[in-house]
Scaffold this motif. Sequence first.
Motif, PDB file in Angstrom:
ATOM      1  N   THR A 113       0.827  -1.212   0.000  1.00  0.00           N
ATOM      2  CA  THR A 113       0.000   0.000   0.000  1.00  0.00           C
ATOM      3  C   THR A 113       0.859   1.260   0.000  1.00  0.00           C
ATOM      4  O   THR A 113       0.712   2.141  -0.855  1.00  0.00           O
ATOM      5  CB  THR A 113      -0.924   0.013   1.224  1.00  0.00           C
ATOM      6  OG1 THR A 113      -1.761  -1.145   1.205  1.00  0.00           O
ATOM      7  CG2 THR A 113      -1.786   1.268   1.251  1.00  0.00           C
ATOM      8  N   ASN A 114       1.752   1.352   0.988  1.00  0.00           N
ATOM      9  CA  ASN A 114       2.500   2.583   1.197  1.00  0.00           C
ATOM     10  C   ASN A 114       3.478   2.886   0.061  1.00  0.00           C
ATOM     11  O   ASN A 114       3.667   4.046  -0.300  1.00  0.00           O
ATOM     12  CB  ASN A 114       3.266   2.513   2.520  1.00  0.00           C
ATOM     13  CG  ASN A 114       2.364   2.340   3.722  1.00  0.00           C
ATOM     14  OD1 ASN A 114       1.138   2.388   3.607  1.00  0.00           O
ATOM     15  ND2 ASN A 114       2.953   2.118   4.880  1.00  0.00           N
ATOM     16  N   HIS A 115       4.094   1.831  -0.487  1.00  0.00           N
ATOM     17  CA  HIS A 115       5.053   2.060  -1.575  1.00  0.00           C
ATOM     18  C   HIS A 115       4.546   1.604  -2.938  1.00  0.00           C
ATOM     19  O   HIS A 115       4.375   2.413  -3.847  1.00  0.00           O
ATOM     20  CB  HIS A 115       6.386   1.383  -1.288  1.00  0.00           C
ATOM     21  CG  HIS A 115       7.297   1.380  -2.484  1.00  0.00           C
ATOM     22  ND1 HIS A 115       7.753   2.552  -3.075  1.00  0.00           N
ATOM     23  CD2 HIS A 115       7.791   0.359  -3.243  1.00  0.00           C
ATOM     24  CE1 HIS A 115       8.502   2.248  -4.128  1.00  0.00           C
ATOM     25  NE2 HIS A 115       8.539   0.927  -4.249  1.00  0.00           N
ATOM     26  N   ASN A 139       9.241   9.697   9.872  1.00  0.00           N
ATOM     27  CA  ASN A 139      10.491   9.520  10.592  1.00  0.00           C
ATOM     28  C   ASN A 139      10.780   8.045  10.812  1.00  0.00           C
ATOM     29  O   ASN A 139      11.917   7.657  11.100  1.00  0.00           O
ATOM     30  CB  ASN A 139      10.437  10.248  11.936  1.00  0.00           C
ATOM     31  CG  ASN A 139      11.222  11.556  11.900  1.00  0.00           C
ATOM     32  OD1 ASN A 139      12.134  11.736  11.089  1.00  0.00           O
ATOM     33  ND2 ASN A 139      10.865  12.475  12.775  1.00  0.00           N
ATOM     34  N   GLY A 140       9.744   7.219  10.653  1.00  0.00           N
ATOM     35  CA  GLY A 140       9.930   5.777  10.736  1.00  0.00           C
ATOM     36  C   GLY A 140      10.847   5.227   9.661  1.00  0.00           C
ATOM     37  O   GLY A 140      11.280   4.074   9.760  1.00  0.00           O
ATOM     38  N   HIS A 141      11.155   6.030   8.641  1.00  0.00           N
ATOM     39  CA  HIS A 141      12.086   5.554   7.605  1.00  0.00           C
ATOM     40  C   HIS A 141      13.465   5.295   8.190  1.00  0.00           C
ATOM     41  O   HIS A 141      14.275   4.593   7.575  1.00  0.00           O
ATOM     42  CB  HIS A 141      12.171   6.575   6.460  1.00  0.00           C
ATOM     43  CG  HIS A 141      13.184   7.665   6.667  1.00  0.00           C
ATOM     44  ND1 HIS A 141      12.890   8.847   7.312  1.00  0.00           N
ATOM     45  CD2 HIS A 141      14.500   7.758   6.326  1.00  0.00           C
ATOM     46  CE1 HIS A 141      13.970   9.619   7.355  1.00  0.00           C
ATOM     47  NE2 HIS A 141      14.961   8.984   6.753  1.00  0.00           N
ATOM     48  N   ARG A 142      13.737   5.833   9.381  1.00  0.00           N
ATOM     49  CA  ARG A 142      15.039   5.645  10.017  1.00  0.00           C
ATOM     50  C   ARG A 142      15.144   4.321  10.773  1.00  0.00           C
ATOM     51  O   ARG A 142      16.216   3.949  11.242  1.00  0.00           O
ATOM     52  CB  ARG A 142      15.319   6.801  10.983  1.00  0.00           C
ATOM     53  CG  ARG A 142      15.384   8.172  10.296  1.00  0.00           C
ATOM     54  CD  ARG A 142      15.676   9.284  11.282  1.00  0.00           C
ATOM     55  NE  ARG A 142      15.682  10.588  10.639  1.00  0.00           N
ATOM     56  CZ  ARG A 142      16.718  11.123  10.010  1.00  0.00           C
ATOM     57  NH1 ARG A 142      17.863  10.444   9.949  1.00  0.00           N
ATOM     58  NH2 ARG A 142      16.646  12.319   9.456  1.00  0.00           N
ATOM     59  N   ILE A 143      14.034   3.600  10.922  1.00  0.00           N
ATOM     60  CA  ILE A 143      14.032   2.357  11.697  1.00  0.00           C
ATOM     61  C   ILE A 143      14.889   1.270  11.058  1.00  0.00           C
ATOM     62  O   ILE A 143      15.741   0.676  11.724  1.00  0.00           O
ATOM     63  CB  ILE A 143      12.588   1.856  11.906  1.00  0.00           C
ATOM     64  CG1 ILE A 143      11.803   2.838  12.785  1.00  0.00           C
ATOM     65  CG2 ILE A 143      12.572   0.462  12.517  1.00  0.00           C
ATOM     66  CD1 ILE A 143      10.314   2.529  12.851  1.00  0.00           C
ATOM     67  N   PRO A 144      14.710   0.949   9.789  1.00  0.00           N
ATOM     68  CA  PRO A 144      15.471  -0.169   9.209  1.00  0.00           C
ATOM     69  C   PRO A 144      16.935   0.165   8.998  1.00  0.00           C
ATOM     70  O   PRO A 144      17.290   1.288   8.649  1.00  0.00           O
ATOM     71  CB  PRO A 144      14.761  -0.437   7.879  1.00  0.00           C
ATOM     72  CG  PRO A 144      14.085   0.841   7.533  1.00  0.00           C
ATOM     73  CD  PRO A 144      13.728   1.493   8.831  1.00  0.00           C
ATOM     74  N   GLN A 163       9.281  -3.017  11.624  1.00  0.00           N
ATOM     75  CA  GLN A 163      10.348  -3.016  10.623  1.00  0.00           C
ATOM     76  C   GLN A 163       9.763  -2.904   9.214  1.00  0.00           C
ATOM     77  O   GLN A 163      10.289  -2.185   8.363  1.00  0.00           O
ATOM     78  CB  GLN A 163      11.184  -4.282  10.745  1.00  0.00           C
ATOM     79  CG  GLN A 163      12.141  -4.291  11.926  1.00  0.00           C
ATOM     80  CD  GLN A 163      13.294  -3.307  11.755  1.00  0.00           C
ATOM     81  OE1 GLN A 163      13.761  -3.052  10.641  1.00  0.00           O
ATOM     82  NE2 GLN A 163      13.744  -2.740  12.867  1.00  0.00           N
ATOM     83  N   ALA A 164       8.668  -3.614   8.974  1.00  0.00           N
ATOM     84  CA  ALA A 164       8.026  -3.556   7.661  1.00  0.00           C
ATOM     85  C   ALA A 164       7.498  -2.154   7.380  1.00  0.00           C
ATOM     86  O   ALA A 164       7.598  -1.652   6.254  1.00  0.00           O
ATOM     87  CB  ALA A 164       6.892  -4.577   7.585  1.00  0.00           C
ATOM     88  N   SER A 168       8.730   0.414   4.366  1.00  0.00           N
ATOM     89  CA  SER A 168       7.818   1.033   3.395  1.00  0.00           C
ATOM     90  C   SER A 168       8.016   2.548   3.341  1.00  0.00           C
ATOM     91  O   SER A 168       7.910   3.162   2.280  1.00  0.00           O
ATOM     92  CB  SER A 168       6.361   0.689   3.737  1.00  0.00           C
ATOM     93  OG  SER A 168       5.894   1.401   4.872  1.00  0.00           O
ATOM     94  N   LYS A 169       8.313   3.160   4.499  1.00  0.00           N
ATOM     95  CA  LYS A 169       8.537   4.604   4.537  1.00  0.00           C
ATOM     96  C   LYS A 169       9.917   4.967   3.965  1.00  0.00           C
ATOM     97  O   LYS A 169      10.071   6.025   3.341  1.00  0.00           O
ATOM     98  CB  LYS A 169       8.399   5.104   5.970  1.00  0.00           C
ATOM     99  CG  LYS A 169       6.995   4.945   6.547  1.00  0.00           C
ATOM    100  CD  LYS A 169       6.005   5.925   5.946  1.00  0.00           C
ATOM    101  CE  LYS A 169       5.105   5.383   4.888  1.00  0.00           C
ATOM    102  NZ  LYS A 169       4.138   6.364   4.341  1.00  0.00           N
ATOM    103  N   LEU A 170      10.898   4.089   4.178  1.00  0.00           N
ATOM    104  CA  LEU A 170      12.190   4.264   3.510  1.00  0.00           C
ATOM    105  C   LEU A 170      12.005   4.181   2.008  1.00  0.00           C
ATOM    106  O   LEU A 170      12.575   4.980   1.242  1.00  0.00           O
ATOM    107  CB  LEU A 170      13.168   3.193   3.992  1.00  0.00           C
ATOM    108  CG  LEU A 170      14.494   3.072   3.248  1.00  0.00           C
ATOM    109  CD1 LEU A 170      15.309   4.350   3.364  1.00  0.00           C
ATOM    110  CD2 LEU A 170      15.292   1.878   3.785  1.00  0.00           C
TER     111      LEU A 170
END
Length: 301
Positions: A113-115, A139-144, A163-164, A168-170
């Motif tokens: 969905t997100n990507h 800001n969750g793109h920084r998690i992985p 993580q998933a 998706s945000k990354l």
Amino acid sequence: MTTFAASSIPPMTGRTIVVTGSNSGIGRVTARTLAAKGARVLLAVRDVGKGRSAAATMTGETEVRHLDLADLTSIRAFAAGLDEPVDILVNNAGVMVPPLVRTADGFELQFGTNHLGHFALTNLLLPRLTGRVVTVSSNGHRIPRTLDLDDLNWERKPYRALQAYGQSKLANLLFTAELQRRLADTGSPVIATAAHPGIASTNLGHAHNEDRRWTRLLLSLTGRLAQSDEDGALPTLYAATADIPGNSYAGPGGFQEGRGAPALVGRSGLAQDDGLARRLWAVSEELTGVTFPLRTPRTSP
């Protein structure tokens, strides 16, 4: 320097804007604000009834159309139904920390969905886009710490919802960077930007969440620290209307980018990996069957 606010947005009369996921949260505020500025806003939503309820609260010209970003058939139908120029596409819709659920096409729900949904939608609409593509990241793109291109759909390793979500945000930021590179290479006037709302009051994680202590704690903490939907939408509106270059990333300018007036913000090192962005693009084309529709201009021999 003047602080950006909704009042900073210039008149949008004569412009057509598509906002995905615009029946609630920052998507609804984004659609409502742009419609009030004179734009014709298409609310692209999965639940048409909720979309119509949201549109009824808005002033200006709005139209509700069905779009399920977890279904490539729906995405293709939506794109085929648009036979007019689109000035701005706001890729806002998203899901956060669900249990392992798969889309109609078999993708992990968040990545699908997100990507992938927005990847397909954007490329299908590009021949009609005239101005800007704005993709909402986090800001969750920084998690992985990595992006596993060989298992983006969590078919080989144990599923980890947070993580998933972060992947998706990354992917949203890598997509924006590669899209901007391709647009520039073709001489297109369209630019690609990205935004994140900081800690925004939203129901993003409420409809689908794992029954785990860390997930409940995360959502509880987010709710306590969150700014309003109106403030959370400002970085998206800034990315959509301000005079900024392609591949800009907007977010709250306050402490840890959690709150505050919109500003251009940084991104993780992984999100700046051009090689990874190109590889993700190739995988995304393979998974969706949708390719970049613009051609690189021929050069003189």
